[in-house]
Scaffold this motif. Structure first.
Motif, PDB file in Angstrom:
ATOM      1  N   ALA A  86       0.944  16.821   9.237  1.00  0.00           N
ATOM      2  CA  ALA A  86       2.018  15.858   9.469  1.00  0.00           C
ATOM      3  C   ALA A  86       1.653  14.516   8.834  1.00  0.00           C
ATOM      4  CB  ALA A  86       2.246  15.687  10.962  1.00  0.00           C
ATOM      5  N   LEU A  87       2.572  13.968   8.032  1.00  0.00           N
ATOM      6  CA  LEU A  87       2.353  12.727   7.307  1.00  0.00           C
ATOM      7  C   LEU A  87       3.487  11.755   7.574  1.00  0.00           C
ATOM      8  CD1 LEU A  87       1.600  14.402   3.857  1.00  0.00           C
ATOM      9  CD2 LEU A  87      -0.126  13.563   5.461  1.00  0.00           C
ATOM     10  N   SER A  88       3.170  10.465   7.642  1.00  0.00           N
ATOM     11  CA  SER A  88       4.210   9.444   7.715  1.00  0.00           C
ATOM     12  C   SER A  88       3.670   8.155   7.113  1.00  0.00           C
ATOM     13  CB  SER A  88       4.656   9.202   9.166  1.00  0.00           C
ATOM     14  OG  SER A  88       3.610   8.664   9.942  1.00  0.00           O
ATOM     15  N   SER A  89       4.578   7.362   6.537  1.00  0.00           N
ATOM     16  CA  SER A  89       4.184   6.084   5.955  1.00  0.00           C
ATOM     17  C   SER A  89       5.334   5.093   6.105  1.00  0.00           C
ATOM     18  CB  SER A  89       3.817   6.242   4.479  1.00  0.00           C
ATOM     19  OG  SER A  89       3.466   4.993   3.915  1.00  0.00           O
ATOM     20  N   THR A  90       5.036   3.930   6.645  1.00  0.00           N
ATOM     21  CA  THR A  90       6.036   2.874   6.720  1.00  0.00           C
ATOM     22  C   THR A  90       6.025   2.015   5.458  1.00  0.00           C
ATOM     23  OG1 THR A  90       4.454   1.446   7.877  1.00  0.00           O
ATOM     24  CG2 THR A  90       5.922   2.785   9.235  1.00  0.00           C
ATOM     25  N   THR A  91       4.842   1.842   4.843  1.00  0.00           N
ATOM     26  CA  THR A  91       4.688   0.956   3.691  1.00  0.00           C
ATOM     27  C   THR A  91       4.867   1.660   2.355  1.00  0.00           C
ATOM     28  OG1 THR A  91       2.316   1.403   3.585  1.00  0.00           O
ATOM     29  CG2 THR A  91       3.025  -0.433   4.980  1.00  0.00           C
ATOM     30  N   GLY A  92       4.779   2.989   2.359  1.00  0.00           N
ATOM     31  CA  GLY A  92       4.576   3.743   1.127  1.00  0.00           C
ATOM     32  C   GLY A  92       3.087   3.901   0.895  1.00  0.00           C
ATOM     33  N   ALA A  93       2.679   4.963   0.204  1.00  0.00           N
ATOM     34  CA  ALA A  93       1.249   5.232   0.048  1.00  0.00           C
ATOM     35  C   ALA A  93       0.992   6.137  -1.144  1.00  0.00           C
ATOM     36  CB  ALA A  93       0.695   5.892   1.316  1.00  0.00           C
ATOM     37  N   ARG A  94      -0.241   6.048  -1.621  1.00  0.00           N
ATOM     38  CA  ARG A  94      -0.755   6.997  -2.599  1.00  0.00           C
ATOM     39  C   ARG A  94      -2.127   7.448  -2.110  1.00  0.00           C
ATOM     40  NH1 ARG A  94      -1.375   6.188  -9.216  1.00  0.00           N
ATOM     41  NH2 ARG A  94      -1.792   8.388  -9.680  1.00  0.00           N
ATOM     42  N   PHE A  95      -2.346   8.760  -2.076  1.00  0.00           N
ATOM     43  CA  PHE A  95      -3.614   9.248  -1.551  1.00  0.00           C
ATOM     44  C   PHE A  95      -3.971  10.576  -2.192  1.00  0.00           C
ATOM     45  CE2 PHE A  95      -0.192  10.535   1.261  1.00  0.00           C
ATOM     46  CZ  PHE A  95      -0.424  11.870   1.541  1.00  0.00           C
ATOM     47  N   ALA A  96      -5.267  10.878  -2.166  1.00  0.00           N
ATOM     48  CA  ALA A  96      -5.790  12.147  -2.654  1.00  0.00           C
ATOM     49  C   ALA A  96      -6.030  13.069  -1.473  1.00  0.00           C
ATOM     50  CB  ALA A  96      -7.081  11.933  -3.423  1.00  0.00           C
ATOM     51  N   LEU A  97      -5.636  14.324  -1.626  1.00  0.00           N
ATOM     52  CA  LEU A  97      -5.930  15.379  -0.665  1.00  0.00           C
ATOM     53  C   LEU A  97      -6.854  16.374  -1.342  1.00  0.00           C
ATOM     54  CD1 LEU A  97      -5.288  16.878   2.077  1.00  0.00           C
ATOM     55  CD2 LEU A  97      -3.515  18.100   0.783  1.00  0.00           C
ATOM     56  N   ILE A  98      -8.023  16.606  -0.739  1.00  0.00           N
ATOM     57  CA  ILE A  98      -8.931  17.625  -1.250  1.00  0.00           C
ATOM     58  C   ILE A  98      -9.225  18.617  -0.135  1.00  0.00           C
ATOM     59  CG2 ILE A  98      -9.976  16.155  -2.996  1.00  0.00           C
ATOM     60  CD1 ILE A  98     -12.401  15.827  -1.145  1.00  0.00           C
ATOM     61  N   GLY A  99      -9.496  19.856  -0.519  1.00  0.00           N
ATOM     62  CA  GLY A  99      -9.792  20.869   0.481  1.00  0.00           C
ATOM     63  C   GLY A  99     -10.286  22.145  -0.165  1.00  0.00           C
ATOM     64  N   GLY A 100     -10.749  23.051   0.680  1.00  0.00           N
ATOM     65  CA  GLY A 100     -11.212  24.337   0.190  1.00  0.00           C
ATOM     66  C   GLY A 100     -11.891  25.120   1.286  1.00  0.00           C
ATOM     67  N   GLU A 101     -12.225  26.361   0.962  1.00  0.00           N
ATOM     68  CA  GLU A 101     -12.984  27.168   1.913  1.00  0.00           C
ATOM     69  C   GLU A 101     -14.337  26.523   2.159  1.00  0.00           C
ATOM     70  OE1 GLU A 101     -13.378  31.172   0.567  1.00  0.00           O
ATOM     71  OE2 GLU A 101     -11.285  31.694   1.007  1.00  0.00           O
ATOM     72  N   PRO A 102     -14.777  26.441   3.427  1.00  0.00           N
ATOM     73  CA  PRO A 102     -16.100  25.858   3.697  1.00  0.00           C
ATOM     74  C   PRO A 102     -17.174  26.531   2.854  1.00  0.00           C
ATOM     75  CG  PRO A 102     -14.911  26.181   5.754  1.00  0.00           C
ATOM     76  CD  PRO A 102     -14.076  26.824   4.670  1.00  0.00           C
TER      77      PRO A 102
END
Length: 326
Positions: A245-261
């Protein structure tokens, strides 16, 4: 991309299993890249208690507005890598990348630049004259054991898939997210995405519950899994999430990283990712001996420009373990 610390510590990363959903903030630290360049970055991976997120084992934000600045250009002379893939994702500016497999390219915003070191590669990164100052992310991915000895190669991708919902746009750099799959070649299940949100936006991203995830904000603020996140720290989210779940009042830029442990033990030192200390010693010796069979020369550079390897630590360091989530 390089770790230019003249006295790098050996990092021993233990194999892990998924911790389940968590929400942990890991602060960024300012790191000098060493030498006469005087270049500084904000580093959020590895952390003492979090050496990896999936196979992601290194994350630098270069040109961050809060980092120390100098007049010296952030040029990085020829240096080696083994056992990893380097990912360069610029937001601003241009970088000239040259390597020992013959690549000579400009790295520009909107392009994914992926260098696979395999058994060994050398490369350099220089600023482009008259180009604006650079800003972006540089990351490493640990190659799994069966692919550590593959032939080195370089990829550049300009046409990347984008997942969109109202108010959110996610460029998928590596792996798959919400049905969008990058053409870049990776050797372990993972994902990396550059996500932008408009002001006053809420959204939900479908995620893989078998992956662990982390988020780094570079602009604005975003609330992720109930945590309000601003630029600076890395938010580690653990495993066991089938949506985010994501929300932003100001606007945003972000990186999402992930993977199998990560299911393998790693030893990271200087610019090398290996499985044991002996492998590190052999790679360092090959670089110092100017072994061109393993680390080829780079056209346009002289041997004198090669960055010398730092001295090895006198003793093996203790394994760096993750903090227990129990």
């Amino acid at each position: 991309m390089s770790d230019l610390d003249p006295h790098p510590a050996e990092t021993h990363c233990e194999p892990v299993s998924g911790p389940g959903p968590v929400a942990e903030l890991h602060p960024a630290r300012e790191v000098p890249l060493g030498g006469v360049r005087g270049t500084y970055v904000e580093r959020t991976l590895p952390q003492r208690d979090l050496p990896t997120v999936g196979a992601w084992c290194f994350l630098d934000y270069f040109g961050a507005p809060t980092v120390t600045t100098t007049d010296a250009p952030p040029d990085i002379d020829p240096h080696p890598h083994i056992g990893l893939q380097t990912v360069t994702w610029p937001f601003e500016g241009m970088i000239r990348h040259r390597d020992s497999v013959g690549s000579d390219v400009r790295i520009e915003p909107g392009q994914l630049n992926l260098m696979t070191s395999g058994r060994g590669i050398a490369h350099s990164e220089y600023t482009v004259p008259d180009a604006p100052a650079g800003r972006g992310l540089q990351l490493w991915i640990a190659l799994p054991g069966g692919h550590r000895g593959i032939a080195p190669h370089f990829e550049q991708h300009r046409d990347l898939p984008v997942y969109t919902v109202p108010g959110l746009r996610a460029t998928v750099l590596l792996g798959s997210l919400a049905g969008a799959t990058s053409p870049a070649i990776v050797y372990t299940p993972l994902v990396g995405a550059d996500i932008r949100m408009d002001p006053a936006t809420t959204a939900v991203l479908d995620t893989d519950p078998g992956f662990e995830y982390a988020v780094l904000v570079v602009e604005g603020t975003v609330t992720v899994a109930g945590i309000e996140l601003a630029p600076g720290p890395l938010l580690y989210l653990g495993t066991g999430r089938d949506r985010l779940a994501l929300s932003s009042t100001t606007g945003a830029r972000f990186a999402l990283i992930g993977g199998e442990p990560l299911a393998e033990e790693l030893v990271m030192w200087w610019n090398f990712v290996a499985r044991d200390h002996t492998e590190i010693v052999a790679a360092r010796a090959a670089w110092e001996a100017h072994d061109t069979d393993r680390f080829g020369d780079i056209e346009g550079h002289t041997p004198e420009q090669r960055i010398p390897a730092p001295p090895l630590p006198g003793l093996h360091l203790k394994p760096r373990r993750r903090r227990s989530h129990s």
